[in-house]
Scaffold this motif. Structure first.
Motif, mmCIF file in Angstrom:
data_model
loop_
_atom_site.group_PDB
_atom_site.id
_atom_site.type_symbol
_atom_site.label_atom_id
_atom_site.label_comp_id
_atom_site.label_asym_id
_atom_site.label_seq_id
_atom_site.Cartn_x
_atom_site.Cartn_y
_atom_site.Cartn_z
ATOM 1 N N ASN A 1 0.859 -1.182 0.000
ATOM 2 C CA ASN A 1 0.000 0.000 0.000
ATOM 3 C C ASN A 1 0.896 1.232 0.000
ATOM 4 O O ASN A 1 2.109 1.110 -0.126
ATOM 5 C CB ASN A 1 -0.965 -0.027 1.199
ATOM 6 N N THR B 1 2.206 3.156 2.101
ATOM 7 C CA THR B 1 3.271 3.355 3.086
ATOM 8 C C THR B 1 4.096 2.103 3.365
ATOM 9 O O THR B 1 5.085 2.172 4.099
ATOM 10 C CB THR B 1 2.682 3.832 4.438
ATOM 11 N N THR B 2 3.689 0.966 2.827
ATOM 12 C CA THR B 2 4.375 -0.282 3.171
ATOM 13 C C THR B 2 4.674 -1.131 1.943
ATOM 14 O O THR B 2 3.800 -1.358 1.112
ATOM 15 C CB THR B 2 3.522 -1.128 4.147
ATOM 16 N N LEU C 1 6.678 -4.923 0.876
ATOM 17 C CA LEU C 1 7.176 -6.201 1.370
ATOM 18 C C LEU C 1 8.572 -6.425 0.796
ATOM 19 O O LEU C 1 8.801 -6.217 -0.394
ATOM 20 C CB LEU C 1 6.221 -7.268 0.848
ATOM 21 N N ALA D 1 15.372 -2.019 5.084
ATOM 22 C CA ALA D 1 14.107 -2.540 5.611
ATOM 23 C C ALA D 1 14.262 -3.091 7.025
ATOM 24 O O ALA D 1 15.369 -3.249 7.534
ATOM 25 C CB ALA D 1 13.582 -3.638 4.687
ATOM 26 N N ARG D 2 13.116 -3.398 7.636
ATOM 27 C CA ARG D 2 13.058 -3.981 8.976
ATOM 28 C C ARG D 2 12.553 -5.411 8.839
ATOM 29 O O ARG D 2 11.472 -5.633 8.283
ATOM 30 C CB ARG D 2 12.089 -3.157 9.827
ATOM 31 N N ILE E 1 9.718 -5.317 6.032
ATOM 32 C CA ILE E 1 8.880 -4.246 5.505
ATOM 33 C C ILE E 1 9.702 -2.970 5.404
ATOM 34 O O ILE E 1 10.662 -2.763 6.151
ATOM 35 C CB ILE E 1 7.612 -4.009 6.365
ATOM 36 N N ASN F 1 9.269 1.408 4.051
ATOM 37 C CA ASN F 1 8.502 2.495 3.446
ATOM 38 C C ASN F 1 8.964 2.612 1.986
ATOM 39 O O ASN F 1 10.169 2.736 1.737
ATOM 40 C CB ASN F 1 8.777 3.794 4.212
#
Ligand code: CO
Ligand code: CO
Length: 306
Positions: free
Chosen positions: A17, A19-20, A22, A56-57, A115, A117
């Motif tokens: 979406n 803001t996110t 994968l 990413a995290r 994930i 941004n």
């Protein structure tokens, strides 16, 4: 799809979406140390590295395990899984499943999902002329791991390589992120420093200058390379990257080490020269090692060692 196979980046990125996005990657390999728990840890740290390299995290991981049927002590397998679990817990990453197969040669690793941004993806094709090039871990693990497997490594070199491989790139990612996004980022693994730098240089359509004496090499790697040689992967790396080097005639041993295949290496990233000092300060404040190893110039993609 925001990042696919075409640029040989560290992980695939898929937009969920606004803001996110994968981030997905998978890595597994044969044991690089004798201690099963430490091997499990290194397998996890290495699998997480591509997620950090994308900015990413990590959030979830699936375990991949291959062990000889009936031919391995179950406590050894348990130790491998424990070492991996511990490293994943430190990374706040949940192991939510996995798959095990029979294989005469043990292997372990993880498929990791993270994930990010979508406006802050750290790609490998976005370096710019004028950028500084930085590295966060010393190289030479390929030569040392080979020497350990051949039973000829000294304890000092073996320990230094193990510590390097078992160190997460999370702190290095934090030190970069505290300043902002780098212009480009990747991590140094099987293709070696020169191989991964070549991917970044080619994809970014820049020319890289490497200050070869500034590149950190694990103490002992050079003499082990001289006495016992390079692993096959490192020899292939040199042959792959040599045509793209400005100076490829009669490489010194130290130059060939720059292409040594790395396991669980550091982040390799670029920032504009005017941000160099503040990035160096950020690493210093957080106590994370950092080496400035060169700069990007305009021109046909090549790597020049100076
Ligand atoms: Co990578
Ligand atoms: Co990888």
């Amino acid at each position: 799809m925001l990042v696919g196979n075409a640029t040989h980046d560290d992980a695939g990125v898929f937009l969920l979406n606004e803001t996110t996005a994968l981030v997905q990657t998978v890595d597994f390999f044969t044991p690089v140390v004798d201690d099963p728990r430490l091997f499990g840890r290194i397998a996890a740290i290495n699998s997480l590295s591509d997620i950090y390299a994308m900015g990413a995290r990590p959030v979830t991981a699936l375990n991949l395990l291959a062990t000889p049927a009936g031919g391995i002590d179950p406590t050894i397998v348990a130790a491998m899984l424990d070492g991996g679990q511990e490293a994943m817990a430190e990374a706040h990453t949940s192991i939510i499943g996995g798959h095990t197969i029979d294989d005469p040669e043990p292997k372990m690793g993880y498929a990791v999902t993270g994930i990010v941004n979508p406006d802050h993806i750290w790609r490998n094709n976005t370096a710019r002329a004028g950028d500084r090039i930085y590295l966060t871990k010393a190289i030479g693990t390929g030569v040392i791991v080979k020497a350990v497997k051949d039973g000829v490594a000294d304890a000092g070199s073996a320990d230094a390589a193990a510590v390097m491989m078992a160190t997460s790139n999370a702190d290095a990612q934090n030190a970069i992120a505290a300043v902002g996004d780098p212009t480009a980022c990747t991590d140094v693994t099987g293709f070696g420093l020169l191989g991964h730098l070549w991917e970044l240089t080619l994809a970014s359509k820049t020319r890289a200058i490497v200050w070869e004496n500034e590149v950190p090499i694990i103490c002992g790697a050079e003499s082990l390379a001289q006495k016992h040689g390079f692993p096959a992967g490192s020899v292939r790396n040199w042959e792959f990257v040599a045509p793209h080097l400005v100076n490829r005639q009669e490489p010194s041993l130290r130059r060939r080490l720059l292409a040594d295949a790395v396991t669980s290496g550091g982040l390799l990233f670029t920032v504009p020269a005017e941000q160099a000092r503040i990035v160096e300060e950020s690493f210093q404040v957080k106590g994370v090692p950092l080496w400035g190893i060169g700069e990007m110039m305009a021109g046909t993609p090549t790597i020049e060692l100076v």
